[in-house]
Design a protein around this motif. Structure first.
Motif, PDB file in Angstrom:
ATOM      1  N   GLY A 157       0.814  -1.326   0.019  1.00 56.20           N
ATOM      2  CA  GLY A 157      -0.098   0.001   0.060  1.00 56.20           C
ATOM      3  C   GLY A 157       0.937   1.154  -0.003  1.00 56.20           C
ATOM      4  O   GLY A 157       0.426   2.136  -0.655  1.00 56.20           O
ATOM      5  N   GLY A 158       1.896   1.091   0.639  1.00 58.04           N
ATOM      6  CA  GLY A 158       2.971   2.423   0.674  1.00 58.04           C
ATOM      7  C   GLY A 158       3.368   2.819  -0.516  1.00 58.04           C
ATOM      8  O   GLY A 158       3.552   3.697  -1.132  1.00 58.04           O
ATOM      9  N   HIS A 159       3.841   1.503  -1.363  1.00 54.39           N
ATOM     10  CA  HIS A 159       4.491   1.838  -2.470  1.00 54.39           C
ATOM     11  C   HIS A 159       3.357   2.412  -3.631  1.00 54.39           C
ATOM     12  O   HIS A 159       3.685   3.215  -4.522  1.00 54.39           O
ATOM     13  CB  HIS A 159       5.123   0.450  -3.228  1.00 54.39           C
ATOM     14  CG  HIS A 159       6.495   0.093  -2.613  1.00 54.39           C
ATOM     15  ND1 HIS A 159       7.427   0.657  -3.563  1.00 54.39           N
ATOM     16  CD2 HIS A 159       6.771  -0.586  -1.853  1.00 54.39           C
ATOM     17  CE1 HIS A 159       8.586   0.379  -2.579  1.00 54.39           C
ATOM     18  NE2 HIS A 159       8.157  -0.573  -1.576  1.00 54.39           N
ATOM     19  N   LEU A 160       2.128   1.548  -3.615  1.00 58.77           N
ATOM     20  CA  LEU A 160       1.067   2.055  -4.238  1.00 58.77           C
ATOM     21  C   LEU A 160       0.681   3.611  -3.930  1.00 58.77           C
ATOM     22  O   LEU A 160       0.467   4.396  -4.976  1.00 58.77           O
ATOM     23  CB  LEU A 160      -0.127   1.288  -3.961  1.00 58.77           C
ATOM     24  CG  LEU A 160      -0.073   0.035  -4.597  1.00 58.77           C
ATOM     25  CD1 LEU A 160      -1.579  -0.831  -3.937  1.00 58.77           C
ATOM     26  CD2 LEU A 160      -0.572   0.116  -6.055  1.00 58.77           C
ATOM     27  N   ALA A 161       0.680   3.989  -2.718  1.00 58.81           N
ATOM     28  CA  ALA A 161       0.439   5.505  -2.436  1.00 58.81           C
ATOM     29  C   ALA A 161       1.507   6.374  -3.152  1.00 58.81           C
ATOM     30  O   ALA A 161       1.149   7.328  -3.859  1.00 58.81           O
ATOM     31  CB  ALA A 161       0.347   5.783  -1.141  1.00 58.81           C
ATOM     32  N   ARG A 162       2.628   6.139  -2.952  1.00 58.02           N
ATOM     33  CA  ARG A 162       3.725   6.701  -3.456  1.00 58.02           C
ATOM     34  C   ARG A 162       3.656   6.839  -5.021  1.00 58.02           C
ATOM     35  O   ARG A 162       3.763   7.997  -5.653  1.00 58.02           O
ATOM     36  CB  ARG A 162       4.931   6.384  -3.090  1.00 58.02           C
ATOM     37  CG  ARG A 162       5.257   6.923  -1.419  1.00 58.02           C
ATOM     38  CD  ARG A 162       6.559   6.530  -1.029  1.00 58.02           C
ATOM     39  NE  ARG A 162       7.091   5.134  -1.232  1.00 58.02           N
ATOM     40  CZ  ARG A 162       6.765   4.025   0.053  1.00 58.02           C
ATOM     41  NH1 ARG A 162       6.019   4.509   0.923  1.00 58.02           N
ATOM     42  NH2 ARG A 162       7.049   3.084  -0.249  1.00 58.02           N
ATOM     43  N   HIS A 163       3.482   5.947  -5.823  1.00 56.25           N
ATOM     44  CA  HIS A 163       3.417   5.584  -7.156  1.00 56.25           C
ATOM     45  C   HIS A 163       2.195   6.412  -7.657  1.00 56.25           C
ATOM     46  O   HIS A 163       2.444   7.219  -8.614  1.00 56.25           O
ATOM     47  CB  HIS A 163       3.251   4.262  -7.618  1.00 56.25           C
ATOM     48  CG  HIS A 163       3.054   3.977  -9.016  1.00 56.25           C
ATOM     49  ND1 HIS A 163       4.185   3.958 -10.002  1.00 56.25           N
ATOM     50  CD2 HIS A 163       1.902   3.626  -9.497  1.00 56.25           C
ATOM     51  CE1 HIS A 163       3.790   3.596 -11.067  1.00 56.25           C
ATOM     52  NE2 HIS A 163       2.612   3.685 -11.094  1.00 56.25           N
ATOM     53  N   LEU A 164       1.036   6.422  -7.045  1.00 53.67           N
ATOM     54  CA  LEU A 164      -0.257   6.999  -7.789  1.00 53.67           C
ATOM     55  C   LEU A 164       0.040   8.630  -7.580  1.00 53.67           C
ATOM     56  O   LEU A 164      -0.422   9.286  -8.467  1.00 53.67           O
ATOM     57  CB  LEU A 164      -1.296   6.160  -6.899  1.00 53.67           C
ATOM     58  CG  LEU A 164      -1.548   4.850  -7.375  1.00 53.67           C
ATOM     59  CD1 LEU A 164      -2.913   4.371  -6.666  1.00 53.67           C
ATOM     60  CD2 LEU A 164      -1.937   4.725  -8.952  1.00 53.67           C
ATOM     61  N   ALA A 165       0.675   8.661  -6.110  1.00 56.21           N
ATOM     62  CA  ALA A 165       0.749  10.465  -6.113  1.00 56.21           C
ATOM     63  C   ALA A 165       1.656  10.973  -7.176  1.00 56.21           C
ATOM     64  O   ALA A 165       1.519  12.046  -7.623  1.00 56.21           O
ATOM     65  CB  ALA A 165       1.397  10.495  -4.575  1.00 56.21           C
ATOM     66  N   GLY A 166       2.652   9.963  -7.655  1.00 52.54           N
ATOM     67  CA  GLY A 166       3.616  10.449  -8.408  1.00 52.54           C
ATOM     68  C   GLY A 166       3.247  10.767  -9.718  1.00 52.54           C
ATOM     69  O   GLY A 166       3.790  11.364 -10.663  1.00 52.54           O
ATOM     70  N   GLU A 167       2.024  10.042 -10.283  1.00 52.55           N
ATOM     71  CA  GLU A 167       1.443  10.168 -11.285  1.00 52.55           C
ATOM     72  C   GLU A 167       0.389  11.204 -11.375  1.00 52.55           C
ATOM     73  O   GLU A 167      -0.384  11.471 -12.417  1.00 52.55           O
ATOM     74  CB  GLU A 167       0.537   8.942 -11.629  1.00 52.55           C
ATOM     75  CG  GLU A 167       1.651   7.561 -11.811  1.00 52.55           C
ATOM     76  CD  GLU A 167       0.766   6.330 -12.420  1.00 52.55           C
ATOM     77  OE1 GLU A 167       1.395   5.516 -13.167  1.00 52.55           O
ATOM     78  OE2 GLU A 167      -0.535   5.919 -12.142  1.00 52.55           O
ATOM     79  N   GLY A 168       0.386  12.023 -10.299  1.00 56.40           N
ATOM     80  CA  GLY A 168      -0.609  13.003 -10.179  1.00 56.40           C
ATOM     81  C   GLY A 168      -2.038  12.716  -9.723  1.00 56.40           C
ATOM     82  O   GLY A 168      -2.790  13.789  -9.619  1.00 56.40           O
ATOM     83  N   HIS A 169      -2.280  11.665  -9.175  1.00 58.77           N
ATOM     84  CA  HIS A 169      -3.590  11.494  -8.380  1.00 58.77           C
ATOM     85  C   HIS A 169      -3.571  12.142  -7.077  1.00 58.77           C
ATOM     86  O   HIS A 169      -2.546  12.320  -6.506  1.00 58.77           O
ATOM     87  CB  HIS A 169      -3.581   9.822  -8.274  1.00 58.77           C
ATOM     88  CG  HIS A 169      -3.777   9.210  -9.655  1.00 58.77           C
ATOM     89  ND1 HIS A 169      -5.225   9.262 -10.527  1.00 58.77           N
ATOM     90  CD2 HIS A 169      -3.067   8.417 -10.163  1.00 58.77           C
ATOM     91  CE1 HIS A 169      -4.831   8.617 -11.417  1.00 58.77           C
ATOM     92  NE2 HIS A 169      -3.888   8.080 -11.466  1.00 58.77           N
TER      93      HIS A 169
END
Length: 302
Positions: A13-25
């Motif tokens: 979940g932590g990796h997902l949160a950082r990845h999706l935030a990095g995509e602009g979500h």
């Protein structure tokens, strides 16, 4: 897209949160403690004070305020069953997205360290591992929610590896601390299909934008039998390898860890590749051999 992640402070979940935030979500994550909230906020993730027990209504409110909800928690069976049911009831008729993180542990085969020829694509039938019956039931409940105007999907990865993981390689390094040798169970040919955490996060991104309601997506990039891992760990540390019985394995890794290292779990990512165009970019789990974090696990506790 506004995305709410349950399990945002965990490994996946932590990796997902950082990845999706990095995509602009716009990403928010459930925080059970003030420490968790601070961690999320430092990463640019909005924290939501909630949990899966008494403060579950706050988590449901956050889900209703989001465009998409990702369940990536590692909860006990009762909690997981309850939150999945509550989420689906709340989201019914909304057309919102619900992505549920499962794992190939639902279909493991207890082979006592032997290899299994069975490989399962998303639509293949299998016998559910009894200890994971609750997880398979949760998968089925999520997928059935597509009939109630929820864009519900399940992502079922194999063993997830990458920085900070606690998978098979780390467990075999730990066996050196306990036994002085890199251990495997039986013949050491039991194998889990595996996938890098970065490839898992990319699959979630594709599912958010392109996934179809009611679909299940596997994530897998390769396979490495446990004896091969043990041989590389032994080479790295200058120790021998050792086959252990199931009883000995329980003394090293505990009953659950012994079960995992003695079982095979092999999957194919047919739907993920054909429907979403997902292709893994990291195939060699053994590139982690020699990492100092892992070497430290081989040192006996003083």
């Amino acid at each position: 897209m506004n995305v709410f992640i349950i399990g945002a402070t965990g490994f996946v979940g932590g990796h997902l949160a950082r990845h999706l935030a990095g995509e602009g979500h716009n990403v928010s994550g459930l925080a059970r403690t003030d420490t968790a909230a601070t961690t999320l906020q430092q990463q640019g993730i909005t924290s939501v004070a909630a949990d899966l027990d008494a403060r579950r209504p706050a988590a449901i409110d956050a889900a209703l305020a989001a465009d998409a909800v990702i369940y990536a928690a590692q909860a006990d069976p009762e909690q997981e069953t309850a939150i999945v049911a509550d989420l689906i009831r709340a989201l019914a008729g909304s057309g919102k997205t619900l992505l549920f993180l499962s794992g190939s542990g639902v279909l493991i085969q207890r082979t006592a360290g032997a290899w299994s020829p069975d490989v399962f694509a998303e639509d293949d039938a299998f016998t559910t591992e009894p200890l994971a019956r609750f997880r398979k039931d949760a998968e089925d409940t999520v997928l059935a929610a597509a009939a109630h105007s929820v864009r519900a999907m399940v992502v079922r990865p194999g063993q997830i590896w990458g920085p900070g993981d606690h998978g098979h390689i780390s467990m075999i390094y730990q066996s050196v601390a306990a036994l002085g040798a890199a251990a495997y169970v039986g013949d050491g040919l039991a194998v889990y299909s595996h996938v890098h955490i970065d490839d898992v996060t990319r699959l979630f991104s594709l599912a958010l934008t392109k996934g179809r309601a009611g679909d299940l997506y596997h994530a897998v990039a390769g396979e490495t039998p446990n004896r091969w891992i043990a041989e590389k760990v032994a080479e790295d540390l200058g120790v021998k390898t050792r086959s252990v019985t199931l009883e000995e394995a329980e003394q090293v890794w505990g009953p659950f860890g012994a079960l995992i290292l003695a079982a095979s779990s092999r999957i194919r990512a047919t739907a993920a590749q054909q429907e979403l165009g997902w292709q893994p970019q990291h195939a060699d789990m053994l590139t982690m051999i020699g990492d100092q974090r892992l070497r430290d696990m081989a040192t006996p506790a003083s």
